[in-house]
Enzyme design. Sequence first.
Site, PDB file in Angstrom:
ATOM      1  N   SER A  86      50.369  41.952  40.193  1.00 40.11           N
ATOM      2  CA  SER A  86      49.074  41.800  40.606  1.00 40.11           C
ATOM      3  C   SER A  86      49.529  40.921  42.222  1.00 40.11           C
ATOM      4  O   SER A  86      48.433  41.233  42.098  1.00 40.11           O
ATOM      5  CB  SER A  86      49.153  40.790  39.539  1.00 40.11           C
ATOM      6  OG  SER A  86      49.397  41.541  38.884  1.00 40.11           O
ATOM      7  N   HIS A 116      46.975  35.985  41.756  1.00 41.60           N
ATOM      8  CA  HIS A 116      45.613  37.073  43.159  1.00 41.60           C
ATOM      9  C   HIS A 116      45.903  36.574  43.993  1.00 41.60           C
ATOM     10  O   HIS A 116      45.417  36.786  45.476  1.00 41.60           O
ATOM     11  CB  HIS A 116      44.918  37.592  41.312  1.00 41.60           C
ATOM     12  CG  HIS A 116      45.580  37.699  40.287  1.00 41.60           C
ATOM     13  ND1 HIS A 116      43.986  38.135  39.193  1.00 41.60           N
ATOM     14  CD2 HIS A 116      46.059  38.367  40.040  1.00 41.60           C
ATOM     15  CE1 HIS A 116      45.234  39.014  38.968  1.00 41.60           C
ATOM     16  NE2 HIS A 116      46.024  38.831  38.655  1.00 41.60           N
TER      17      HIS A 116
END
Length: 330
Positions: A226, A272
Amino acid sequence: MSDDPSSVPPAQPGEPSPFGPPDPAAQPPVRPGVPQPAAGPSVCPRHPDREAYVRCQRCGRPACPECQRPAAVGIQCVDCVRDAARSTPSAHTVFGGRATDGTPVVTYAIIAICAVVYLAQRASDSVTLNFAFAPFLGWSEPWRFVTAAFLHSPQTIFHILLNMFALWSLGQYLEPMLGRARFAALYLISGIGGQVAVTLLAGSPTAADVLAGGRGAWFGAVVGASGAIFGLFGALLVLNRHLGRSSTAMYATIAINGAFGFLYPGISWQAHLGGLVTGLACAGVIVAFRKQRVRHLVWVALVAVLAVVVALAVAKYLTVPVDIREITAG
């Protein structure tokens, strides 16, 4: 008729001499780029034991069948073809990468690696234990900053499916635009940036945390692509802005995916955020050094981005007590 050789007129260039074979020095000069007649056998320069009936259209030298290469007009020898390839500049993308046929080879390779590693994770828990990232292991086992970007949660298949779909979608667009090497560097540096953000935002561990059984963000494990994928998101925003393309839909996609990290437990919003910021920085230097006269400096700039990311992690670890900083998985 007199037998005195001096009375015989000299042979014209290209005509047979009355006294034997024509003198090679009397042959018409060879002009490069002009088709040459096959006026008889000659010796191939690369293979002196072979006769050659065809001359290179570029240099005019004889070329045996093995040394002949088809050209746009006529035949060229292997030496001229090689020299032409060296002197012809290779094509580059708008951002300075080497142009390809458009196949996202690096994207497919990363997806394949993640798939194989996921199967290994399902087969043995030791794979996740040995290669997942956790801040308390980053100092003693720094390779985890990289390997975690190729691991996913073995408890569910949806984690890897969602990440690989996003990687496949972004890679088909970004890799041909950047070139394979730049795309690979973007993915790896963004993945590392994601783990560094996890470390920076994990708080300051204390001896009490260790005695309590290693609780808290400093001891939590992180896996997944991610962070690297958010780096691709960030790069896409920068590159599209430079090209004058709209990224309105991408802003919504980033916002939705970013919100998952706050709404659902077990998702690292820190990774993220770190990947996104690192991807923005990498794309910024790629754009800045896209022109031919400074293109070679892009790798220096990317290494500088990586150096800053690593320096931030080192600075964080130096604030942690030595006994906690040097904990190992064993």
